[in-house]
Design a protein around this motif. Structure first.
Motif, short mmCIF file in Angstrom:
data_model
loop_
_atom_site.label_atom_id
_atom_site.label_comp_id
_atom_site.label_asym_id
_atom_site.label_seq_id
_atom_site.Cartn_x
_atom_site.Cartn_y
_atom_site.Cartn_z
N GLY A 157 -7.31 17.09 -0.42
CA GLY A 157 -8.19 16.80 0.70
C GLY A 157 -7.62 17.13 2.05
N GLU A 158 -6.56 17.96 2.10
CA GLU A 158 -6.00 18.34 3.38
C GLU A 158 -5.46 19.76 3.33
N GLN A 159 -5.27 20.34 4.51
CA GLN A 159 -4.62 21.62 4.65
C GLN A 159 -3.55 21.49 5.74
N ALA A 160 -2.59 22.40 5.72
CA ALA A 160 -1.50 22.36 6.69
C ALA A 160 -1.31 23.74 7.30
N ILE A 161 -0.97 23.77 8.58
CA ILE A 161 -0.65 25.01 9.29
C ILE A 161 0.80 24.94 9.74
N PHE A 162 1.56 25.98 9.41
CA PHE A 162 2.97 26.07 9.77
C PHE A 162 3.09 26.89 11.04
N VAL A 185 -13.37 18.93 8.67
CA VAL A 185 -12.74 20.12 9.24
C VAL A 185 -12.95 21.27 8.27
N ALA A 186 -13.74 22.26 8.68
CA ALA A 186 -14.01 23.43 7.84
C ALA A 186 -13.07 24.58 8.14
N ASP A 187 -12.56 24.65 9.38
CA ASP A 187 -11.67 25.76 9.77
C ASP A 187 -10.51 25.19 10.59
N PRO A 188 -9.40 24.81 9.94
CA PRO A 188 -8.27 24.22 10.66
C PRO A 188 -7.72 25.12 11.76
N ARG A 189 -7.72 26.42 11.52
CA ARG A 189 -7.18 27.34 12.52
C ARG A 189 -7.99 27.28 13.82
N ALA A 190 -9.34 27.23 13.70
CA ALA A 190 -10.18 27.14 14.90
C ALA A 190 -9.95 25.84 15.65
N LEU A 191 -9.77 24.75 14.94
CA LEU A 191 -9.52 23.47 15.59
C LEU A 191 -8.18 23.48 16.30
N LEU A 192 -7.16 24.07 15.67
CA LEU A 192 -5.84 24.13 16.28
C LEU A 192 -5.85 24.99 17.54
N VAL A 193 -6.47 26.16 17.47
CA VAL A 193 -6.43 27.10 18.59
C VAL A 193 -7.30 26.62 19.75
N ASN A 194 -8.52 26.13 19.48
CA ASN A 194 -9.49 25.84 20.54
C ASN A 194 -9.44 24.41 21.06
N PRO A 245 -3.64 28.84 6.40
CA PRO A 245 -3.44 27.41 6.16
C PRO A 245 -3.05 27.15 4.70
N PHE A 246 -2.12 26.23 4.50
CA PHE A 246 -1.66 25.87 3.15
C PHE A 246 -2.59 24.83 2.55
N GLY A 247 -3.07 25.12 1.34
CA GLY A 247 -3.86 24.14 0.62
C GLY A 247 -2.98 23.18 -0.14
N PRO A 248 -3.56 22.27 -0.92
CA PRO A 248 -2.76 21.30 -1.67
C PRO A 248 -1.72 22.00 -2.56
N GLY A 249 -0.46 21.52 -2.51
CA GLY A 249 0.61 22.11 -3.32
C GLY A 249 1.96 21.93 -2.66
N ARG A 250 2.97 22.63 -3.21
CA ARG A 250 4.36 22.54 -2.75
C ARG A 250 4.81 23.92 -2.29
N TYR A 251 5.45 23.97 -1.11
CA TYR A 251 5.85 25.25 -0.53
C TYR A 251 7.26 25.12 0.08
N VAL A 252 7.99 26.23 0.13
CA VAL A 252 9.29 26.30 0.79
C VAL A 252 9.12 27.09 2.08
N LEU A 253 9.54 26.50 3.20
CA LEU A 253 9.32 27.10 4.51
C LEU A 253 10.56 27.87 4.98
N GLU A 254 10.33 29.01 5.58
CA GLU A 254 11.40 29.83 6.12
C GLU A 254 11.45 29.64 7.64
N THR A 255 12.58 29.17 8.15
CA THR A 255 12.77 29.00 9.59
C THR A 255 14.06 29.69 9.99
N ASN A 256 14.34 29.72 11.28
CA ASN A 256 15.60 30.29 11.79
C ASN A 256 16.63 29.21 12.08
#
Length: 392
Positions: free
Chosen positions: A54-59, A145-154, A69-80
């Motif tokens: 029931g959620e999405q994530a933006i890195f 929330v249908a479009d997380p990217r639009a909510l984040l940007v606008n 956007p990341f859907g439900p699951g497990r991910y490894v993030l690459e940072t500096n």
């Protein structure tokens, strides 16, 4: 002072400091928020992201959205940001990371019901009365929330780190409530332009709610922020009782009812005086022209208020501020039956057709008599009506 000062954000990590790798997840998942900015920022490379149902994530890394956007699951993030090395690199900036990264979580299922209301009235202009109808109401709505990217940007923009769930909720509430207000004004305004009445529109709550939802969808007011209104309830919607518009409507309704009552009286008693019948006409005229006044109504009908002895008091009771009118006696001949004025030389009444007084030898006029029950003309000296037998 430490040789390699810590990033101030490290105090928000479990145990108050960063680890070799972190587990980034929505640690406020039990709170019903639309969007949540994770408090653990500038985490090390190889950290794990957990996204729940029931959620999405933006890195966000270095001010950019990384991937989709990341859907439900497990991910490894690459940072500096590397263990130990990041401390050394950040030393020159007082511990603030030069490689900023964070995660924002968005709710993609229906939110809990949220309330809306009219802190200020919704104004819709009524051409008939020349005033704004002040409309107030309240209800609830449900968002998704249908479009997380639009909510984040606008909505959130580049101030992500300074936003908490409460602030984001307040911003969203303002956007949604304004969309509802604009849709209500549009729907009621269009109905009034088509000849409908605002009170009638407000009485049909189910049809009104459907029209408001359609208007919101067509306006695309929420699309810009990636939001969908999945449910809307209108618990109350009414014209403000304190507004000049409502008071004028009440006054107008009272005048119309008075005119109807007088019309019913005239219908029940067809032989009533001509002046009472004319009173009904004036009452209707004033009800249709609330700004015209009593005097102009009478003038528009081609009559003087002096021909209506009882109308002055009635008008004053129905129309506040109306000045009493002094009755004037007719200067010419009048009908002996209904009291209507007659032109000099007329032989019959132009209103009821009654023969007017005929001249007797010697110049005296004999006024005819009429039965009080059926209106038939009586012969001179008659004690009973020849038509209905009523004693006279």
């Amino acid at each position: 002072m430490a040789l390699f000062p810590k990033n101030p954000n490290e105090s928000l990590f479990p145990g108050g400091k960063k680890h070799f790798t972190e587990v980034i997840k929505n640690d406020q998942s039990g709170v019903d928020q639309i969007a949540y900015v994770n408090s653990q920022e500038d985490f090390n490379i190889g950290s794990t992201l957990i996204v729940g149902p029931g959620e999405q994530a933006i890195f966000l890394r270095d001010g950019q959205i990384v991937g989709e956007p990341f859907g439900p699951g497990r991910y490894v993030l690459e940072t500096n940001n590397y263990p130990f090395v990041s401390r050394l690199v950040n030393a020159v900036s007082g511990g603030v990371s030069s490689f900023h990264c964070t995660v924002v979580f968005f709710r993609t299922v229906d939110s809990a019901p949220m309330g809306w209301g009219t802190a200020t009235p919704i104004q819709v202009f009524d051409r008939e009365f020349g005033l704004d109808a002040d409309i107030r109401g309240y209800g609830q709505y449900i968002l998704r929330v249908a479009d997380p990217r639009a909510l984040l940007v606008n909505l959130m923009g580049d101030n992500v780190s300074g936003m908490d769930a409460a602030y984001i909720g307040q911003q969203l509430e303002g956007i949604v409530v304004e969309a509802i207000r604009a849709a209500v004004a549009e729907v009621i305004g269009d109905a009034m332009d088509a000849g409908d009445d605002v009170m009638n529109v407000l009485r049909h709550g189910r049809e009104l709610k459907g029209s408001v939802c359609d208007a919101i969808a067509e306006s695309s007011a929420l699309d810009r922020y990636g939001l969908v209104l999945t449910s809307l309830s209108i618990m109350d919607l009414h014209v403000s009782r304190d507004s000049p518009y409502y008071k004028l409507r009440q006054q107008n309704a009272a005048s119309r009812q008075k005119a109807r009552d007088m019309g019913n009286f005239a219908g029940a008693y067809p032989n009533a005086a001509w002046s009472a019948q004319q009173s009904v006409e004036v009452m209707h005229h004033v009800a249709d022209n609330p700004a015209g006044g009593v005097a102009s109504a009478a003038a528009g009908l081609g009559m003087g208020l002096g021909a209506m002895p009882a109308f002055g008091a009635q008008a004053a009771s129905v129309f506040p501020g109306a000045q009493p009118v002094v009755a004037q006696q007719p200067t010419g001949p009048t009908c002996p039956k209904c009291g209507a004025p007659a032109s000099p030389g007329s032989r019959f009444c132009s209103v009821c057709g009654t023969p007017l007084a005929a001249s007797r030898p010697g110049g005296s006029a004999a006024a005819p008599r009429f039965c009080a029950s059926c209106g038939a003309e009586l012969a001179a000296g008659a004690n009973f009506c020849p038509s209905c037998g009523t004693r006279v």
